[in-house]
Design an enzyme around this catalytic site. Sequence first.
Site, PDB file in Angstrom:
ATOM      1  N   ARG A  53       0.789  -1.225   0.000  1.00  0.00           N
ATOM      2  CA  ARG A  53       0.000   0.000   0.000  1.00  0.00           C
ATOM      3  C   ARG A  53       0.824   1.280   0.000  1.00  0.00           C
ATOM      4  O   ARG A  53       0.585   2.197  -0.790  1.00  0.00           O
ATOM      5  CB  ARG A  53      -0.915   0.066   1.246  1.00  0.00           C
ATOM      6  CG  ARG A  53      -2.198  -0.672   1.137  1.00  0.00           C
ATOM      7  CD  ARG A  53      -2.559  -1.233   2.495  1.00  0.00           C
ATOM      8  NE  ARG A  53      -1.580  -2.235   2.830  1.00  0.00           N
ATOM      9  CZ  ARG A  53      -1.669  -3.504   2.437  1.00  0.00           C
ATOM     10  NH1 ARG A  53      -2.706  -3.902   1.788  1.00  0.00           N
ATOM     11  NH2 ARG A  53      -0.723  -4.385   2.714  1.00  0.00           N
ATOM     12  N   THR A  54       1.768   1.372   0.921  1.00  0.00           N
ATOM     13  CA  THR A  54       2.436   2.660   1.121  1.00  0.00           C
ATOM     14  C   THR A  54       3.236   3.040  -0.119  1.00  0.00           C
ATOM     15  O   THR A  54       3.109   4.151  -0.646  1.00  0.00           O
ATOM     16  CB  THR A  54       3.350   2.596   2.366  1.00  0.00           C
ATOM     17  OG1 THR A  54       2.590   2.059   3.444  1.00  0.00           O
ATOM     18  CG2 THR A  54       3.871   3.962   2.734  1.00  0.00           C
ATOM     19  N   LYS A  82      26.540  -3.790  -1.077  1.00  0.00           N
ATOM     20  CA  LYS A  82      28.012  -3.737  -1.083  1.00  0.00           C
ATOM     21  C   LYS A  82      28.546  -3.010   0.146  1.00  0.00           C
ATOM     22  O   LYS A  82      29.745  -2.769   0.255  1.00  0.00           O
ATOM     23  CB  LYS A  82      28.494  -2.999  -2.340  1.00  0.00           C
ATOM     24  CG  LYS A  82      28.029  -3.602  -3.642  1.00  0.00           C
ATOM     25  CD  LYS A  82      28.516  -2.742  -4.813  1.00  0.00           C
ATOM     26  CE  LYS A  82      27.538  -2.730  -5.952  1.00  0.00           C
ATOM     27  NZ  LYS A  82      27.781  -1.635  -6.900  1.00  0.00           N
ATOM     28  N   ARG A 103      11.220   3.740   3.738  1.00  0.00           N
ATOM     29  CA  ARG A 103      10.826   2.754   4.764  1.00  0.00           C
ATOM     30  C   ARG A 103      12.067   1.945   5.107  1.00  0.00           C
ATOM     31  O   ARG A 103      12.790   1.491   4.210  1.00  0.00           O
ATOM     32  CB  ARG A 103       9.728   1.827   4.248  1.00  0.00           C
ATOM     33  CG  ARG A 103       9.464   0.681   5.212  1.00  0.00           C
ATOM     34  CD  ARG A 103       8.250  -0.129   4.860  1.00  0.00           C
ATOM     35  NE  ARG A 103       7.030   0.630   5.100  1.00  0.00           N
ATOM     36  CZ  ARG A 103       5.806   0.119   4.990  1.00  0.00           C
ATOM     37  NH1 ARG A 103       5.644  -1.152   4.650  1.00  0.00           N
ATOM     38  NH2 ARG A 103       4.743   0.855   5.222  1.00  0.00           N
ATOM     39  N   HIS A 131       4.757   5.705  11.767  1.00  0.00           N
ATOM     40  CA  HIS A 131       4.282   5.591  10.372  1.00  0.00           C
ATOM     41  C   HIS A 131       3.337   6.783  10.162  1.00  0.00           C
ATOM     42  O   HIS A 131       2.119   6.618  10.070  1.00  0.00           O
ATOM     43  CB  HIS A 131       3.567   4.246  10.193  1.00  0.00           C
ATOM     44  CG  HIS A 131       3.325   3.837   8.774  1.00  0.00           C
ATOM     45  ND1 HIS A 131       3.476   4.688   7.693  1.00  0.00           N
ATOM     46  CD2 HIS A 131       2.931   2.634   8.248  1.00  0.00           C
ATOM     47  CE1 HIS A 131       3.181   4.025   6.583  1.00  0.00           C
ATOM     48  NE2 HIS A 131       2.858   2.786   6.895  1.00  0.00           N
TER      49      HIS A 131
HETATM   50  N1   CP Z   1      -0.343  -0.078   5.856  1.00  0.00           N
HETATM   51  C1   CP Z   1       0.864  -0.326   5.327  1.00  0.00           C
HETATM   52  O1   CP Z   1       1.884   0.284   5.693  1.00  0.00           O
HETATM   53  O2   CP Z   1       0.856  -1.262   4.332  1.00  0.00           O
HETATM   54  P1   CP Z   1       2.128  -1.729   3.505  1.00  0.00           P
HETATM   55  O3   CP Z   1       3.069  -2.400   4.480  1.00  0.00           O
HETATM   56  O4   CP Z   1       1.606  -2.663   2.459  1.00  0.00           O
HETATM   57  O5   CP Z   1       2.775  -0.504   2.922  1.00  0.00           O
END
Ligand code: CP
Length: 305
Positions: A53-54, A82, A103, A131
Amino acid sequence: MNFKNRDVISIHDFSKQELLFILKASKSMEKKPNPNLLNGKILATLFFEPSTRTRLSFVSAMEQLGGKAIGFANASITSVKKGETLWDTMKMVENYADVIAIRHPLEGSARLAAEASSKPVINAGDGANQHPTQTMLDLYTIQKAKGKLENLHIGMLGDLKYGRTVHSLTTALSHFNPTFYFIAPEALQMPQSYLDELKEKRIKFFIESNLLKVSKKLDILYATRIQKERFPDPIEYEKYRGIYKLDTSLLPHIKKELKIMHPLPRVDEIDKSLDKTEHALYFQQAANGVHVRKALLGLVLGKIR
Ligand code: CP
């Protein structure tokens, strides 16, 4: 309000007024397509951990606004393999993009990335820490479904220890006089630092392990996955997997207006039998991610004020 070049690292960095401004901008994005707003701009998505999603909603948001996206979904195909550091990776990517979404499994990594980069950095999840863009889309979803954010009774269920979405969301909702019900086994309860923050703000909260003891009181039930990847010991994870499974047997024990949310992915926390009920909000929640991320990209690139 001016968000140009602002990093989005922790929900703690945003005031109530700023969060409401972002929600307003998200609503405008949902109403009006703006296909040329970010013409010529480039987003880099640096994903050192899995995501559906993100990452995809960031890319979709950028491209819907006329921008382009580059990046990786798997760091093992990059020079990190590396031995290149996160700092040096950021020093490179700032030359190739106007905004960077990252992320990473380490808590604090997004803050470090922002220190290295001259371009705005958006935290798309740093370990079990924060998040913030998920929280903004969660707030947007609650506001849209309930018509308000104030005075709601919110249940948070599952892995509250390692679940970064519930950490960010607890802080954000604390601006809106909520009553919280933290429903988890003792070992996976909300970290003390978040409870201390709530005490300081005089926000009411209850610690519980049995959902049915509080379910009738709830306006929102925010379920989370047990975060397998964060457990230091797989045997510990096995103790808690599948501990809360929501299905239609819950229906006699909730308010008619209860909305069930989940940041997704779900494993076995919510049975598919709930998907078609009026309570399910989780797929709309994921869809709202595009509107909110469009607003954030427009804001940090100085195209929305
Ligand atoms: N909600 C969320 O962060 O989903 P993903 O891990 O798929 O990005």
